[in-house]
Scaffold this active site. Structure first.
Site, short mmCIF file in Angstrom:
data_model
loop_
_atom_site.label_atom_id
_atom_site.label_comp_id
_atom_site.label_asym_id
_atom_site.label_seq_id
_atom_site.Cartn_x
_atom_site.Cartn_y
_atom_site.Cartn_z
N VAL A 133 33.80 -6.25 39.32
CA VAL A 133 34.63 -7.08 40.21
C VAL A 133 34.01 -7.13 41.60
CG1 VAL A 133 36.89 -7.37 41.29
CG2 VAL A 133 36.75 -6.47 38.97
N LYS A 206 38.27 -11.01 36.57
CA LYS A 206 38.24 -10.02 37.65
C LYS A 206 39.66 -9.75 38.16
CE LYS A 206 33.62 -11.36 39.12
NZ LYS A 206 32.91 -12.34 39.95
N1 HSE Z 1 29.07 -15.05 38.34
C1 HSE Z 1 29.72 -14.09 39.17
C2 HSE Z 1 30.07 -14.71 40.50
C3 HSE Z 1 28.83 -12.90 39.37
O1 HSE Z 1 29.56 -15.79 40.80
O2 HSE Z 1 30.86 -14.14 41.23
C4 HSE Z 1 29.51 -11.76 40.04
O3 HSE Z 1 30.46 -11.18 39.19
#
Ligand code: HSE
Ligand code: NAP
Length: 430
Positions: A133, A206
């Protein structure tokens, strides 16, 4: 006390590369930071022939899972491969084999957290996931440990770097959505399938993890209401700016008497609010606790070294636990199963843009429908006139979502309304 603890890494992409770099860069300091040397025993990858972005002894690389999992030297498995399968099977096998696990995998933790924790608990092993997260920002450990003396009631934040990068580029530099997404992918921020970012699922996973920990409750992806940024138009971003707002993809989780509210969607944030100036790949998480009041965690939410920083923090912690013989100390904390508050019941302010007939009495008819549904209007602006049509923007006061949806259903059916072009929630203290 062990002189050396060996780690095995699954994945050598953006995050894996950062971890290898930090293990090398911190080599000498790790001896006193962790209390022992940390050495790489093996790195499992998919494609052995791929050119790597870090100096690595090729003998450490393998594409053979059996060889990796059967290496008795590996005490800590660092999973930075991503996705559900085979990552889930690999982590369960690692735990079954008595190896501690550090992972950056929010997909897995949000959906299979219970199963993985049960396996870790069974063997008294550590399962750490700080990097899952908000990239480099410490937030899991602060919630589980430093803020454990609080009753946390609310979490609000920007928890996806890719969408924040895209929205920042669109707002400040008028870069197109597609160009900004390509840049975010090149910078290593996006998920392997970037739809997870732009449709809001990465942020929702998240948020599920944060809500589970903050409220000591099991919250999974299916409990989170999700809207991404793919349907946002540049026009709404521009109008929002004229009205004193910026558009951000926001995650909100609240522990209410009517159940746990968890939602991810675009939101108009007043420019005076601290979240309005969180730009590019930066993330920020506000936490409200009864004792601390409000705390804000801010930093890089994605990218090679910021994410590797969170992974390394976990690895060092696990190494310390191994050395002091106290592994498995902080297990799963989802003790309750409270109900979930449906989106219909959520109270918010709304920004609505619509195309209507440009003639007397139209605004009064629309205001009448809103009034009949207990929707009070804070702002009504006519933005644009062309031919016999006008574009209007309405911002409501706080109201239950169901009232807005019912009112819009009626408004859509009016002959004077040609289109409801957008509906975006607006930041509210409620
Ligand atoms: N793809 C995710 C983002 C990576 O852009 O936040 C970090 O968890
Ligand atoms: P990535 O760049 O796509 O790298 C994935 C790595 O996993 C590659 O090295 C790939 O091997 C390897 N891999 C894929 N499938 C495999 C398989 N079946 N067996 C063995 N190896 C396999 O991904 P990433 O961006 O580093 O992300 C990794 C994890 O961290 C994900 O869970 C992601 O959500 C999370 N995360 C990422 C960020 C970020 O900013 N990127 C931030 C926080 C968390 P090859 O190299 O041989 O193809």
């Amino acid at each position: 006390m062990p002189e050396v603890i060996k780690v095995g890494i699954i994945g050598l992409g953006t995050v894996g590369t950062g971890v290898v770099k930090l293990l090398e860069e911190q080599k000498k300091d790790l001896v006193w930071k962790a209390g022992c040397r940390l050495e790489i025993a093996k790195i499992l990858v998919k494609n052995l022939n791929k050119k790597r972005n870090v100096d690595i002894d090729n003998k450490l690389l393998t594409d053979n899972w059996e060889e990796f999992i059967n290496d008795p030297e590996i005490q800590i498995v660092i999973e930075v491969m991503g996705g559900i399968e085979p990552a889930r099977t690999y982590i369960l096998a690692a735990l079954e084999a008595g190896k501690h696990v550090v992972t950056a995998n929010k997909d897995l933790m949000a959906e299979y957290g219970k199963e993985l924790f049960d396996a870790a608990n069974k063997h008294n092993l550590d399962l750490a996931f700080e990097a899952s997260v908000a990239g480099g920002i410490p937030i899991i450990r602060p919630l589980k440990q430093c803020l454990a003396g609080n009753t946390i009631t609310e979490i609000l934040g920007i928890i996806n770097g890719t969408t924040n990068y895209i929205l920042t580029k669109m707002t400040n530099e008028h870069v197109s959505f597609d160009t900004a997404l390509k840049e975010a992918q090149k910078l290593g921020y996006a998920e392997a399938d970037p739809r997870a970012d732009i449709e809001g699922f990465d942020a929702a996973r998240k948020l599920a993890i944060l809500a589970s920990i903050a409220f000591y409750n099991r919250v999974t992806l299916k409990d989170v209401y999700v809207e991404g940024i793919s349907k946002l138009s540049l026009k709404d971003i521009t109008y929002a700016k004229e009205l004193g707002f910026v558009v951000k993809l926001i995650g909100v989780a609240k522990n209410t008497l009517e159940g746990i509210e968890a939602r991810v969607h675009p939101m108009l944030i007043p420019i005076s609010h601290p979240l309005a100036s969180v730009n590019d790949s930066f993330n920020a998480v506000f936490v409200k606790g009864n004792a601390i009041g409000e705390a804000m965690f801010y930093g890089r939410g994605a990218g090679e070294l910021p994410t590797a920083s969170a992974v390394m923090g976990d690895v060092i912690d696990v190494a310390r636990n191994i050395i002091h013989n106290c592994t498995g100390r902080i297990a799963c904390t989802c003790f309750f199963h409270n109900s979930h508050k449906p989106i219909d019941k959520v109270i918010a302010k709304y920004y609505i843009r619509m195309h209507v007939a440009d003639k007397p009495g139209v605004l009064a008819s629309i205001a009448g429908v809103f009034g009949n549904h207990d929707v009070s209007l804070a702002t009504v602006i006519q933005k644009h006139r062309s031919g016999n049509m006008a574009e209007i923007v309405v911002i409501t006061d706080d109201v239950e979502e169901k009232h807005i949806q019912d009112a819009l259903q009626v408004i859509k059916g009016l002959s004077i309304v040609s289109e409801i072009s957008s509906l975006i929630r607006v930041y509210s203290e409620e």
